[in-house]
Design a protein around this motif. Sequence first.
Motif, mmCIF file in Angstrom:
data_model
loop_
_atom_site.group_PDB
_atom_site.id
_atom_site.type_symbol
_atom_site.label_atom_id
_atom_site.label_comp_id
_atom_site.label_asym_id
_atom_site.label_seq_id
_atom_site.Cartn_x
_atom_site.Cartn_y
_atom_site.Cartn_z
ATOM 1 N N HIS A 1 16.365 -35.958 -23.103
ATOM 2 C CA HIS A 1 16.169 -37.217 -22.391
ATOM 3 C C HIS A 1 16.732 -38.378 -23.234
ATOM 4 C CE1 HIS A 1 14.144 -39.862 -19.617
ATOM 5 N NE2 HIS A 1 13.582 -40.498 -20.619
ATOM 6 N N LEU B 1 13.356 -42.132 -16.079
ATOM 7 C CA LEU B 1 13.862 -41.023 -15.296
ATOM 8 C C LEU B 1 13.876 -41.497 -13.836
ATOM 9 C CD1 LEU B 1 12.625 -37.379 -15.815
ATOM 10 C CD2 LEU B 1 13.384 -38.247 -13.621
ATOM 11 N N SER C 1 18.010 -38.717 -11.206
ATOM 12 C CA SER C 1 17.768 -37.683 -12.225
ATOM 13 C C SER C 1 16.655 -36.740 -11.782
ATOM 14 C CB SER C 1 17.361 -38.300 -13.563
ATOM 15 O OG SER C 1 18.362 -39.160 -14.022
ATOM 16 N N TYR D 1 17.031 -32.795 -11.789
ATOM 17 C CA TYR D 1 16.220 -31.934 -12.664
ATOM 18 C C TYR D 1 15.428 -30.913 -11.856
ATOM 19 C CZ TYR D 1 17.428 -35.321 -16.316
ATOM 20 O OH TYR D 1 18.121 -36.126 -17.193
ATOM 21 N N LEU E 1 12.907 -30.311 -20.562
ATOM 22 C CA LEU E 1 13.300 -31.718 -20.712
ATOM 23 C C LEU E 1 12.702 -32.146 -22.044
ATOM 24 C CD1 LEU E 1 14.823 -33.751 -19.020
ATOM 25 C CD2 LEU E 1 12.695 -34.265 -17.819
ATOM 26 N N GLY F 1 20.915 -35.964 -21.248
ATOM 27 C CA GLY F 1 20.166 -36.476 -20.094
ATOM 28 C C GLY F 1 20.634 -37.873 -19.748
#
Length: 208
Positions: A11, A16, A20, A24, A40, A105
């Motif tokens: 990350h 987030l 995303s 994910y 993550l 990320g």
Amino acid sequence: MPEQKTYIVEHLDPELGPWSALEYRAIARETAGCKGVFMLSSLPEGFQVPEELKQESAFRAETRGVEELYPEGKGKERVCLLDPAAEEDLNPDDKRDFDVFLFGGILGDDPPRDRTSELRKKGFTGRRLGTIQMTTDTAVRVTRMVVEEQFTLDMIPYLDHPELKFGDKESTEMPFRYVKGKDGKPIMPEGMVDLIKKDADKSIDDLF
Ligand code: SAM
């Protein structure tokens, strides 16, 4: 050598966002299908992981960063960083040499700002997935196809910079490479087309 592979997204963005979260969740679902783990890492203490992601069986939330999880001499050499600037392309034999595949990320950006360099400078072995920027879920999908299904990169059907059409007049060109699905369309996370359409409508509204 463990058969089960771990796919880690470190990350790096402050939050987030919805884009995303969809990416994910798609990674977690597809990783469960190949009995792998999707982690993550480097999440701030007390970070609120989206509920839909928490429910995925392959998903692990981790506050430690990848350097702490795999230090020098204790697994670092088995970690492969997927890096658009690496000199060598990922190939099916890399299955033997790596247990962990690491991704930045970071949301895709146009032109790419090379934020993967934040992980590159930590000294992990890098592999490229060709020269064109992929979305994070596409990069994980392609890595899995090479490592688990033993595709070479040139065997994978791609769609570069596809145009998404909404109704008769609106369309958006996506500045990324995707895997082409059996229906001839780019493989995207569930809910992504609607989110892109909503974002496009918002930016048009901002013009007025
Ligand atoms: N613009 C970004 C940057 O600043 O580096 C690329 C972000 S991309 C959306 C997210 C992650 O997917 C990258 O950090 C990298 O791990 C992986 N990735 C995307 N395209 C790739 C490629 N062509 N080769 C290797 N890795 C790739």
